[in-house]
Scaffold this active site. Sequence first.
Site, PDB file in Angstrom:
ATOM      1  N   SER A 113     -59.037 -15.137 -21.013  1.00  0.00           N
ATOM      2  CA  SER A 113     -58.167 -15.335 -19.845  1.00  0.00           C
ATOM      3  C   SER A 113     -57.489 -16.708 -19.877  1.00  0.00           C
ATOM      4  O   SER A 113     -58.087 -17.712 -20.277  1.00  0.00           O
ATOM      5  CB  SER A 113     -58.988 -15.229 -18.567  1.00  0.00           C
ATOM      6  OG  SER A 113     -58.229 -15.692 -17.466  1.00  0.00           O
ATOM      7  N   LYS A 147     -60.275  -4.492  -9.849  1.00  0.00           N
ATOM      8  CA  LYS A 147     -59.307  -4.752  -8.776  1.00  0.00           C
ATOM      9  C   LYS A 147     -59.398  -3.753  -7.629  1.00  0.00           C
ATOM     10  O   LYS A 147     -59.095  -4.098  -6.490  1.00  0.00           O
ATOM     11  CB  LYS A 147     -57.877  -4.766  -9.337  1.00  0.00           C
ATOM     12  CG  LYS A 147     -57.538  -6.028 -10.114  1.00  0.00           C
ATOM     13  CD  LYS A 147     -56.089  -6.024 -10.547  1.00  0.00           C
ATOM     14  CE  LYS A 147     -55.706  -7.344 -11.194  1.00  0.00           C
ATOM     15  NZ  LYS A 147     -54.279  -7.398 -11.535  1.00  0.00           N
ATOM     16  N   ASN A 181     -56.425  -8.895  -6.229  1.00  0.00           N
ATOM     17  CA  ASN A 181     -56.521  -9.810  -7.383  1.00  0.00           C
ATOM     18  C   ASN A 181     -57.012 -11.193  -6.970  1.00  0.00           C
ATOM     19  O   ASN A 181     -57.280 -12.043  -7.823  1.00  0.00           O
ATOM     20  CB  ASN A 181     -55.174  -9.912  -8.135  1.00  0.00           C
ATOM     21  CG  ASN A 181     -54.215 -10.866  -7.459  1.00  0.00           C
ATOM     22  OD1 ASN A 181     -54.235 -11.013  -6.238  1.00  0.00           O
ATOM     23  ND2 ASN A 181     -53.377 -11.527  -8.240  1.00  0.00           N
ATOM     24  N   ASP A 215     -50.013 -10.387  -6.941  1.00  0.00           N
ATOM     25  CA  ASP A 215     -49.250  -9.926  -8.119  1.00  0.00           C
ATOM     26  C   ASP A 215     -47.778  -9.638  -7.787  1.00  0.00           C
ATOM     27  O   ASP A 215     -46.883  -9.989  -8.555  1.00  0.00           O
ATOM     28  CB  ASP A 215     -49.882  -8.655  -8.705  1.00  0.00           C
ATOM     29  CG  ASP A 215     -51.136  -8.948  -9.504  1.00  0.00           C
ATOM     30  OD1 ASP A 215     -51.287 -10.084  -9.988  1.00  0.00           O
ATOM     31  OD2 ASP A 215     -51.971  -8.030  -9.658  1.00  0.00           O
ATOM     32  N   GLY A 229     -50.731   2.269 -12.393  1.00  0.00           N
ATOM     33  CA  GLY A 229     -52.025   1.707 -12.009  1.00  0.00           C
ATOM     34  C   GLY A 229     -51.877   0.629 -10.942  1.00  0.00           C
ATOM     35  O   GLY A 229     -50.868   0.563 -10.227  1.00  0.00           O
TER      36      GLY A 229
END
Length: 288
Positions: A14, A65, A86, A101, A127
Amino acid sequence: MKRVFLLGYPIAHSLSPAMQNAAFRALDLNWRYELLETPRENLRAAVTRLRANDCAGANVTIPHKQAVIEWLDDLSENARRIGAVNTIVKHADRLIGENTDGYGFLQSLRDAQFDTRGARVAILGAGGAAHAVAFAAADAGAASLAVVNRTEAHAVRLADALRQHFPQLAITVNRSEAIKDATLIVNTTSVGMSPDGHASPMPGEFPRDAAAFDLVYRPARTRFLRDAERAGARTIGGIGMLAHQGAAAFRLWAGRDAPVDVMTAAAAAVLRETEYTIRNTEYVMRNE
Ligand code: ATR
């Protein structure tokens, strides 16, 4: 010292720790962003960890999520309609699920000077990321939304959720003509991500006169973006959205403006160091 955690699995590569820790340093905050690698069976325990006093909040990524919602105390209106979280923020002792997001997506379009009002947007995928992008595009005045997805039932679910909130909006599912007609095509699937860098999520040729937005940021130049560029299209990679969703999360945790430029630079630096390269037909991390 305050801590912010990233819950997900796998998360070793990440970019968020580098990005958020650079922001904490830039603002002289004695805070630390840490990976909390969380296999599915540990999700409940990981959320319990967030309730301790030293924790200021968290990010949530694949595959939690949606699943994390069950363990939170409440959701923001935006997270509720998207059905995905998120970012987790603490209000008093309550854990509230947020979703930044869509904000990151719109902010990145703004940076690229793309006007979303009146845009005909085609979304590849259905998704959690597709939900965030679709609702944000509708909020920002898109004229139409075309959802294109491998599993049609998932696309129908997203289209139904959109219709509930935006009854006037023109929405289609799995119509290839809608892609030819789009002014913005957004890849929200994982297709094209390293080590699968040669694959494209596009069902056909990239049309002329559309802009291409890829949520994938590793590799920086995906096959989707390269094909779009070849067709003469404007291209936007995923790093800007990553930085802006992180900046919005930072503001929610710290209650202060985020140093977006510092965050973008920190994420880009790690990305350059860890970009995959091809070694004998296989993609490998450059440093492995
Ligand atoms: P995220 O939260 O990142 O959006 P997700 O909810 O698992 O992740 O959604 C992944 C999306 O990528 C889905 O639209 C998925 O398609 P399906 O609904 O058919 O599963 C899409 N996707 C993933 N791998 C794919 C592949 N190899 N080809 C086409 N679509 C793919």
